[in-house]
Enzyme design. Structure first.
Site, short mmCIF file in Angstrom:
data_model
loop_
_atom_site.label_atom_id
_atom_site.label_comp_id
_atom_site.label_asym_id
_atom_site.label_seq_id
_atom_site.Cartn_x
_atom_site.Cartn_y
_atom_site.Cartn_z
N SER A 501 1.48 -1.43 -0.05
CA SER A 501 -0.38 -0.03 -0.26
C SER A 501 0.92 1.17 -0.10
O SER A 501 1.53 1.59 -0.74
CB SER A 501 -1.35 -0.02 1.39
OG SER A 501 -1.74 0.57 1.14
N ASP A 588 -9.05 -5.03 -6.72
CA ASP A 588 -8.30 -3.54 -5.40
C ASP A 588 -8.96 -2.63 -5.41
O ASP A 588 -8.55 -2.02 -6.42
CB ASP A 588 -7.32 -3.51 -5.55
CG ASP A 588 -6.10 -3.16 -4.35
OD1 ASP A 588 -7.10 -1.72 -3.68
OD2 ASP A 588 -4.88 -2.81 -3.92
N HIS A 620 -6.39 -5.97 -2.22
CA HIS A 620 -5.27 -4.70 -1.58
C HIS A 620 -4.75 -6.13 -0.53
O HIS A 620 -4.90 -5.46 0.60
CB HIS A 620 -6.17 -3.64 -0.64
CG HIS A 620 -5.31 -2.43 -0.98
ND1 HIS A 620 -4.42 -2.10 -1.97
CD2 HIS A 620 -4.90 -1.63 0.80
CE1 HIS A 620 -3.68 -0.66 -0.60
NE2 HIS A 620 -4.08 -0.57 0.08
#
Length: 884
Positions: A501, A588, A620
């Site tokens: 991330s 995602d 994600h």
């Protein structure tokens, strides 16, 4: 079960590359499975009455919920769920009648809440009882707001089914599944707070500038009682015993460290309760006794967590347990309603975790399970995690954790800088970390920097990261590398950066903005282009838009646009010169596949060393065990090649197979900017090849290694001047009906899908589809051509002018997910199949090409003979239909 010593000896196989890093001779390579495979048992919870223990255990390779009587052995437990997707979590209802759990589809974060009765018998022909979807809405993110103690069958949930950006509040009766709308959120409400007696007392509203107001619910409406700006935080941590005061954690105004107050919601009087006695970190957590409604403890996390006890009995129990498990953290994992019986979690930085039963009355301790017993057998080879501090480029002190491989001197080591996600609010903490221990075992020192914007260190530290992406935030990481080099710990030529991330972004930024610092990088679901990141945030993040702009810049202003461009690694790709491994989930919803595709293309076209892993069934981050194992096998191989570390070459056959599927040939990666996609204004005139009659089709569905065979009967009949086309599919779980009414030119008029008592119906108008499901109606607007995804689809596709290289971009109305999305239809050309030469046509989602259907047509008759379709809503099952 085999003795642990034997298991350990099998797992401690030493496999290394020819250029392996030096390692203490008695430190073996530990199998990846020890760190990233499924635990044997995890997540144990006592039922509220103490009669049952529930826990997570693999079922068909995925962690699912199991249950056993307290006095039964774990081997006699029975499964309650059979999800093919890892769950977000589970819990007991207050009366122990149900277990609740939450899950999404393939990582898309469209979350539903389910209930299962632990006393129910398995469904006929199965091993688990029925699970009921309590929030049966498609394309929603359900959130549990409050669970009643007074009426255990009742809870309150919020759903963004009416408006994807905002959650309405519903009352939910668990036993019946009845949902009753209580508050229609048309005024930017972002939170709902209930008191001890289940009364909705407070709501939170966030405005367009990111300021948040706490509102008291009165008979006359909503009254503002407390406001914070976009750079401040305030949260309700609970109610006092009188239901007149809230415990409010806030850093408003002159406060730097978050502080606990008691606030009268009527008079608005504030009473200071507590701030960090050492004056170093934010307020951590508040624990309140559900029976007496008095404070049990408060906590603060600096290098490790400190507890301050208000209840002497709880403190005595905690100290007793700490003495029993020195050097480790102890947490009360779950308890009975009367707090007399507990499941206690015991863990530490270099200890495999354990779960123990603790009787608070007798102080009896009974070991329940060790999630990873094979790791427990070799934990002497794990490495300690130590806290360090170093100055950044502007002198700001950066707290961090350093882990040096077991048995090695902290001198001239290869290093992995492991950057956490977020970035604003999350932080790394002390304790066992699978990633860290895995990397340390391979011979790498690991640095985890809590860079500015990390949470817990005060408001000034948190907000110091605003508008500093790629700048001072990146310096905080880079100066950590400099510190390790100056201390002689790091080999300056063997430093990698890795993270997920925001940590993935920091990896890209590190390679782009400081190209000589790192030898390589591993980017896991990291954004490369902050413009497209901001464009693609989920609708339900609308309230956080100003917060996001405050972190990276406002793209609608010239200054913000310039700042965002400067902070986007994509636009500095020409400066990247070190190898990069990119890992991405196709579904995602936060950092979309386009972020990975763009940087892959930019580096590939410049001849740089870039590798790409893409999972079509993840979001994600990777959640499915086989995907996770494959990902770490690739990371390990990549780092060993670039940093000369140790490497376990072998892997299970299923992992090797999956890894081969995840690897992307970068020469095939394409990216079309959304603005460049033009949907056809209308379908071309169709060359129809349709007549009344019947068609029989064989249907095969493959999912999770299993295959199901079905049959479909498609009936075509005249309906006035138009057509009625009906598909009936005989399936093991009941007959499925899909019926469509079309005009003479096959324009869709209506469609009905049904299975058992459930049905979805749609009416097609000009640039709008009206969908009815579960008694509710929703209108889906679109612009341009619509290709009906119904029983007449084959006839529509075969009627298109399918000339060589023909391409058409159209809308498709997805009735299951209640949305209209663009699809690209392309003629691939002639293809030789087992039934002869057919014409192949591909149709795939513009936003998600993994959602695809392939048609094979007879070149002579132009009739569709076979289709192959990926079904994301069924765990990426593949459905193949062949005309008989």
């Amino acid at each position: 079960m085999k003795p642990l010593s034997l298991i350990a000896s099998l797992l401690m196989t030493i496999v290394s590359t020819a250029s392996a890093a030096a390692q203490a001779p008695d430190t073996p390579i530990l199998d990846r499975q020890l760190f990233f495979g499924n635990p044997q048992i995890a997540g144990g919870q006592l039922s509220p009455d103490g009669k049952w223990i529930s826990f997570m255990k693999p079922y068909n390779g995925i962690m699912n919920v199991w249950v056993k009587a307290f006095d039964q052995p774990f081997e006699d437990a029975r499964p309650l769920t059979n999800s093919t997707r890892p769950l977000y979590g589970y819990s007991w209802t207050e009366d122990g009648r149900y277990l609740l759990y939450a899950k999404d589809k393939d990582g898309d974060e469209n979350i539903n809440v389910f209930a299962v009765d632990p006393n129910a018998s398995p469904l006929p022909g199965g091993q688990v009882p029925e699970s009921r979807n309590l929030t049966p809405r498609e394309d929603v993110t359900a959130q549990i707001m409050h669970a009643s103690q007074r009426n255990p069958d009742r809870m309150w949930v919020s759903l963004n089914d009416r408006d994807k950006a905002w959650h309405d509040l519903y009352q939910l009766d668990i036993s019946t599944g009845e949902l009753v709308l209580l508050y229609e959120n048309t005024d930017r409400i972002t939170g709902y707070e209930f008191d001890w007696d289940d009364n909705l007392r407070l709501l939170s509203r966030t405005d367009e500038q990111g300021n948040t107001v706490l509102l008291r619910k009165d008979a006359s409406g909503l009254t503002p009682i407390y406001e914070t700006s976009v750079t401040e935080n305030a949260a309700v941590a609970g109610w006092d015993a009188t239901n007149e005061h809230i415990y409010l954690v806030t850093n408003k105004g002159d406060l730097n460290l978050s502080t606990l107050y008691k606030m009268n919601v009527t008079t608005l009087a504030m009473e200071l309760i507590e701030s960090d006695p050492t004056g170093r970190v934010d307020f951590g957590s508040l624990q309140i006794d559900r029976n007496t409604r008095q404070i049990i403890s408060t906590s603060y996390t600096e290098d490790q967590t400190r507890y301050y006890w208000r209840d002497k009995n709880w403190e005595a129990n905690y100290q007793f347990l700490r003495q029993k498990f020195p050097g480790r953290e102890v947490s009360f994992q779950s308890s009975t309603l009367d707090y007399k019986k507990f499941l206690v979690a015991v863990s530490g930085d270099r200890y495999a975790s354990e779960a123990w039963y603790f009787d608070a009355v007798t102080q009896e301790l009974i070991h329940q399970y060790t999630p990873r017993p094979e790791l427990k057998a070799v934990e002497q080879h794990l490495a300690p995690m130590k806290s360090i501090r170093y100055p950044s480029s502007d002198g700001l002190e950066i707290p961090a954790y350093l882990t040096v491989p077991a048995g090695m001197e902290p001198k001239n080591l290869p290093v992995v800088i492991l950057v956490h996600g977020g970035p604003k609010g999350p932080r790394d903490t002390w304790g066992f970390d699978a990633d860290v221990q895995f990397l340390a075992n391979r011979g790498y020192a690991v640095l985890q920097p809590n860079f500015r914007a990390s949470g817990g260190y005060g408001k000034a530290f948190l907000n110091a990261g605003d508008l500093q992406w790629g700048k001072l935030m990146q310096d905080d990481i880079t100066w950590g590398v400099k510190y390790l080099i100056e201390q002689g710990i790091a080999d300056k030529d063997r430093v990698a950066i890795m993270g997920g991330s925001y940590g993935g972004y920091a990896t890209l930024a590190g390679l782009a903005y400081t190209p000589d610092v790192y030898a390589c990088g591993v980017d896991i679901v990291g954004p490369s282009n902050l413009f497209t990141l901001l464009d693609s945030v989920p609708p339900y993040w609308e309230a956080a838009r100003a917060f996001l702009f405050g972190m990276v810049g406002d793209p609608s202003t010239p200054e913000g646009e310039q700042r965002i461009r400067a902070a986007s690694p994509l636009f500095k790709a020409d400066q990247i010169k070190r190898p990069l491994l990119i890992i991405q989930g196709a579904n995602d919803p936060r950092v979309k596949q386009a972020e990975a595709d763009q940087i892959v293309i930019a580096l590939r076209d410049r001849g740089h060393d870039v590798s790409y892993i893409l999972a079509d069934d993840e979001g994600h981050g990777f959640a499915k065990p086989v995907n996770n194992m494959a990902m770490y096998a690739e990371i390990e191989r990549f780092l060993a090649e670039k940093l000369k570390g140790r490497f376990q070459a072998e892997m299970p056959e299923e992992v090797a197979k999956r890894l081969a599927e995840l690897r992307v040939d970068i020469s095939t990666v394409t990216y079309t900017p959304p603005a460049a996609v033009t949907i056809a204004p209308s379908l071309p005139e169709l060359d129809l090849n349709i007549s009344a009659g019947e068609e029989k089709w064989d249907v095969s569905i493959e999912v999770q290694g299993q295959q199901f065979q079905m049959e479909t009967l498609r009936t075509v009949s005249r309906d006035g001047d138009g057509w009625k086309i009906t598909s009936r599919t005989k399936a093991p779980f009941g007959e499925m009906l899909d019926e469509g009414n079309y005009s003479a030119s096959l324009q869709p008029l209506s469609r009905t899908m049904a299975q058992g008592p459930q049905s979805i119906s749609a009416t097609y108008g000009q640039q709008e589809v009206e969908v009815s499901v579960a008694g509710q109606t929703q209108k889906l607007a679109y612009t341009g051509a619509l290709l009906c995804d119904g029983p007449g689809r084959n006839f529509i596709v075969s009627g298109l002018p399918l000339t060589e290289d023909y391409e058409l971009i159209v809308n498709v109305a997805d009735l299951n997910n209640l949305k209209v999305t663009p699809y690209r239809l392309q003629v691939v050309g002639k293809e030789q199949t087992d039934a002869g030469e057919w014409l192949r046509v591909d149709m795939s989602g513009v936003d998600n090409p993994a959602v695809a259907t392939t048609f094979w047509l007879s070149p002579e008759s132009k009739q569709v003979q076979r289709t192959r379709q990926v079904l994301p809503e069924l765990g990426n099952a593949v459905m193949t239909m062949t005309r008989k």
